[in-house]
Scaffold this motif. Structure first.
Motif, PDB file in Angstrom:
ATOM      1  N   ARG A   1      58.047  52.604  50.360  1.00  0.00           N
ATOM      2  CA  ARG A   1      57.800  51.181  50.692  1.00  0.00           C
ATOM      3  C   ARG A   1      57.794  51.474  52.821  1.00  0.00           C
ATOM      4  N   ARG A   2      58.547  53.082  53.606  1.00  0.00           N
ATOM      5  CA  ARG A   2      58.255  53.098  54.536  1.00  0.00           C
ATOM      6  C   ARG A   2      57.188  53.649  54.982  1.00  0.00           C
ATOM      7  N   THR A   3      55.624  53.812  54.056  1.00  0.00           N
ATOM      8  CA  THR A   3      55.004  54.581  53.652  1.00  0.00           C
ATOM      9  C   THR A   3      53.511  53.969  53.475  1.00  0.00           C
ATOM     10  N   VAL A   4      53.480  52.533  53.849  1.00  0.00           N
ATOM     11  CA  VAL A   4      52.147  52.295  52.831  1.00  0.00           C
ATOM     12  C   VAL A   4      51.419  52.513  53.661  1.00  0.00           C
ATOM     13  N   ARG A   5      51.266  52.004  54.697  1.00  0.00           N
ATOM     14  CA  ARG A   5      49.832  52.142  55.592  1.00  0.00           C
ATOM     15  C   ARG A   5      49.192  53.459  55.721  1.00  0.00           C
ATOM     16  N   LEU A   6      50.418  54.893  55.817  1.00  0.00           N
ATOM     17  CA  LEU A   6      50.158  56.230  55.183  1.00  0.00           C
ATOM     18  C   LEU A   6      49.279  56.493  54.121  1.00  0.00           C
ATOM     19  N   ARG A   7      50.460  56.254  52.884  1.00  0.00           N
ATOM     20  CA  ARG A   7      49.605  56.001  51.533  1.00  0.00           C
ATOM     21  C   ARG A   7      47.922  55.228  51.382  1.00  0.00           C
ATOM     22  N   ALA A   8      48.308  54.290  52.573  1.00  0.00           N
ATOM     23  CA  ALA A   8      46.534  54.214  52.196  1.00  0.00           C
ATOM     24  C   ALA A   8      45.824  54.585  53.066  1.00  0.00           C
ATOM     25  N   LEU A   9      45.927  54.517  53.861  1.00  0.00           N
ATOM     26  CA  LEU A   9      45.419  55.956  54.868  1.00  0.00           C
ATOM     27  C   LEU A   9      45.094  56.947  54.232  1.00  0.00           C
ATOM     28  N   ALA A  10      45.814  57.808  53.687  1.00  0.00           N
ATOM     29  CA  ALA A  10      45.465  58.614  52.892  1.00  0.00           C
ATOM     30  C   ALA A  10      44.537  58.707  51.540  1.00  0.00           C
ATOM     31  N   ALA A  11      44.726  57.056  51.231  1.00  0.00           N
ATOM     32  CA  ALA A  11      43.780  57.183  50.147  1.00  0.00           C
ATOM     33  C   ALA A  11      42.536  57.050  50.044  1.00  0.00           C
ATOM     34  N   ARG A  12      42.280  56.601  51.138  1.00  0.00           N
ATOM     35  CA  ARG A  12      40.768  56.286  51.978  1.00  0.00           C
ATOM     36  C   ARG A  12      40.844  56.981  52.104  1.00  0.00           C
ATOM     37  N   VAL A  13      40.724  58.044  53.288  1.00  0.00           N
ATOM     38  CA  VAL A  13      40.832  59.650  53.477  1.00  0.00           C
ATOM     39  C   VAL A  13      40.298  60.426  51.976  1.00  0.00           C
ATOM     40  N   ALA A  14      40.559  60.372  50.843  1.00  0.00           N
ATOM     41  CA  ALA A  14      40.592  61.275  49.514  1.00  0.00           C
ATOM     42  C   ALA A  14      39.128  60.387  49.301  1.00  0.00           C
ATOM     43  N   GLU A  15      38.836  59.554  49.475  1.00  0.00           N
ATOM     44  CA  GLU A  15      37.701  58.666  48.679  1.00  0.00           C
ATOM     45  C   GLU A  15      36.364  58.721  49.935  1.00  0.00           C
ATOM     46  N   ARG A  16      36.651  59.490  50.874  1.00  0.00           N
ATOM     47  CA  ARG A  16      35.770  59.960  51.566  1.00  0.00           C
ATOM     48  C   ARG A  16      34.582  60.447  51.197  1.00  0.00           C
ATOM     49  N   PRO A  17      33.519  60.715  51.011  1.00  0.00           N
ATOM     50  CA  PRO A  17      32.378  61.369  50.174  1.00  0.00           C
ATOM     51  C   PRO A  17      32.411  62.878  49.778  1.00  0.00           C
ATOM     52  N   ARG A  18      32.679  62.853  51.320  1.00  0.00           N
ATOM     53  CA  ARG A  18      32.601  64.950  52.068  1.00  0.00           C
ATOM     54  C   ARG A  18      33.800  65.539  51.366  1.00  0.00           C
ATOM     55  N   ILE A  19      34.938  64.676  51.690  1.00  0.00           N
ATOM     56  CA  ILE A  19      35.972  64.662  51.179  1.00  0.00           C
ATOM     57  C   ILE A  19      36.613  64.860  49.695  1.00  0.00           C
ATOM     58  N   ALA A  20      36.395  64.027  49.030  1.00  0.00           N
ATOM     59  CA  ALA A  20      35.850  63.904  47.816  1.00  0.00           C
ATOM     60  C   ALA A  20      35.277  65.095  46.921  1.00  0.00           C
ATOM     61  N   ALA A  21      33.963  65.250  47.184  1.00  0.00           N
ATOM     62  CA  ALA A  21      33.620  66.763  46.654  1.00  0.00           C
ATOM     63  C   ALA A  21      34.136  67.713  47.189  1.00  0.00           C
ATOM     64  N   TYR A  22      34.637  68.001  48.006  1.00  0.00           N
ATOM     65  CA  TYR A  22      35.514  69.341  48.804  1.00  0.00           C
ATOM     66  C   TYR A  22      36.774  69.182  47.810  1.00  0.00           C
ATOM     67  N   LEU A  23      37.999  68.312  47.360  1.00  0.00           N
ATOM     68  CA  LEU A  23      38.656  68.366  46.322  1.00  0.00           C
ATOM     69  C   LEU A  23      38.669  68.477  45.179  1.00  0.00           C
ATOM     70  N   ALA A  24      37.232  67.776  44.672  1.00  0.00           N
ATOM     71  CA  ALA A  24      37.157  68.707  43.592  1.00  0.00           C
ATOM     72  C   ALA A  24      36.172  69.846  43.160  1.00  0.00           C
ATOM     73  N   SER A  25      35.887  70.190  44.247  1.00  0.00           N
ATOM     74  CA  SER A  25      35.820  71.714  44.448  1.00  0.00           C
ATOM     75  C   SER A  25      36.305  72.376  44.146  1.00  0.00           C
ATOM     76  N   PRO A  26      36.677  74.406  43.276  1.00  0.00           N
ATOM     77  CA  PRO A  26      36.654  74.942  43.656  1.00  0.00           C
ATOM     78  C   PRO A  26      37.414  75.882  45.047  1.00  0.00           C
TER      79      PRO A  26
END
Lengths: 234, 234
Positions: B190-215
């Protein structure tokens, strides 16, 4: 425009790396807490002052800018005062070396506080004995060897060939290590010939010599980062 | 000109903060040790390669320049790739925040290695239990609260109002903390609501999403900085 440095009173600590640069530069600065007390930092740390909120001291206020993190403050100050070349390559090299000094300073702190900064030394003494032993055997020689090698690569007199703020920090590092670990440092003296010569050279710089002789230079003590606990030395 | 990143194979470690920036930028880089093995770093660490000698990985070779220290590498890369504004005030603020992240990363490392990096975890487990407990109770909430406050001050979505490399690092930090301390992080949700939303936002950036799914994206493991030892969690 006058610089305003914020750092804990009563210790040299990380603030001292900034002070040495300001003193050597002959910069117009005020050491705010020494005038107003440590409470002067609270509005900044609580996010109630203007400018970027610092996570911890030291921080520097310059006009509307508030900048924290010792190495960042030095990287900001140095090119404004001839304490590093304005050439990009020199500034990056200096900053990288300063960040390595910062890492060593953190390791020195953790020799006496390996468990928690919030606990007394006496309550983490057993872990401190183990950590300090590993530090003196492994980390300290590794860092000092690196310093010697970087000095040799720079021509032997200064890390970057000509005096920079990193040399001032290296002086402070050697002074602190000599205070905290006199026996270990004596054991390593043949491996630190260039570092010792550099420290002596820095201490003779007119403004540094004047500063060291002034009441502004506090003595090392057992509230700071470099603490002398004989049982943590060789 | 192609970047050459040098870092230990087999772990994310501090190199991952640099990788995320290079990946998000779509920069042309080679992860040298993954091709040539960790031995490729030795000439640099031994001072036998050209360019500034690094004290430790990660380091980046770009043309003739060799730059070490994670936060310095990021400060060097970011303005070249639109990952921070070229305005001086934004760059200093980003760098200061990144250095604070670096401090936290060191504290996370020391939760499992409070005595010496050269010893096995099992040989410093007792001290690790004490240090991790203090970290979870005092330091972790303090850092996370600071992150939330800085996000709020930046408008709630990104630390500096618009995406920068520091947001990428904050994503990595949250991922690592969730891996290492899942119960403590749940307690603090409950003290990290903004941080969690930011982390989710970053994970959805197209190149980051592609990287995270890559080997290329390795899994967290117990050789890295963020380690999951259940006894070090709540």
């Amino acid at each position: 425009m006058r610089y305003r440095l914020y750092y804990w009173t009563g210790i040299q600590g990380r603030g001292e790396f900034v002070r040495l640069a300001l003193e050597d530069a002959g910069a117009d600065y005020v050491d705010v807490c020494r005038v107003q007390g440590d409470a002067a930092m609270q509005p900044f740390l609580a996010g109630k002052a203007s400018g970027t909120r610092p996570f911890a001291p030291p921080f520097l206020k310059h006009g509307r800018r508030v900048l924290a993190q010792t190495a960042a403050i030095l990287a900001y100050l140095a090119p404004r005062h001839g304490l590093v070349s304005t050439a990009e390559s020199a500034r990056w090299k200096a900053h990288q070396l300063q960040l390595t000094i910062a890492d060593l300073v953190t390791e020195v702190h953790d020799t006496h506080h390996p468990i928690a900064a919030s606990l007394y030394y006496e309550d983490q003494r057993e872990a401190a004995l183990a950590r300090a032993s590993a530090f003196r055997r492994e980390r300290l020689p590794k860092y000092l060897d690196y310093g010697e090698q970087m000095l040799a690569a720079g021509g032997g007199r200064y890390l970057l060939g000509r005096p920079t703020y990193v040399d001032l920090s290296l002086f402070q590092l050697m002074a602190g290590l000599d205070y905290a670990f006199p026996r270990a440092m004596r054991r390593l003296r043949r491996r630190t010939v260039r570092l010792r010569a550099l420290a002596a050279r820095v201490a003779e710089r007119p403004r540094i010599a004047a500063y060291l002789a002034s009441p502004r230079r506090l003595a090392f003590n057992e509230n700071g980062i470099f603490r002398h606990y004989p049982e943590l030395d060789d």
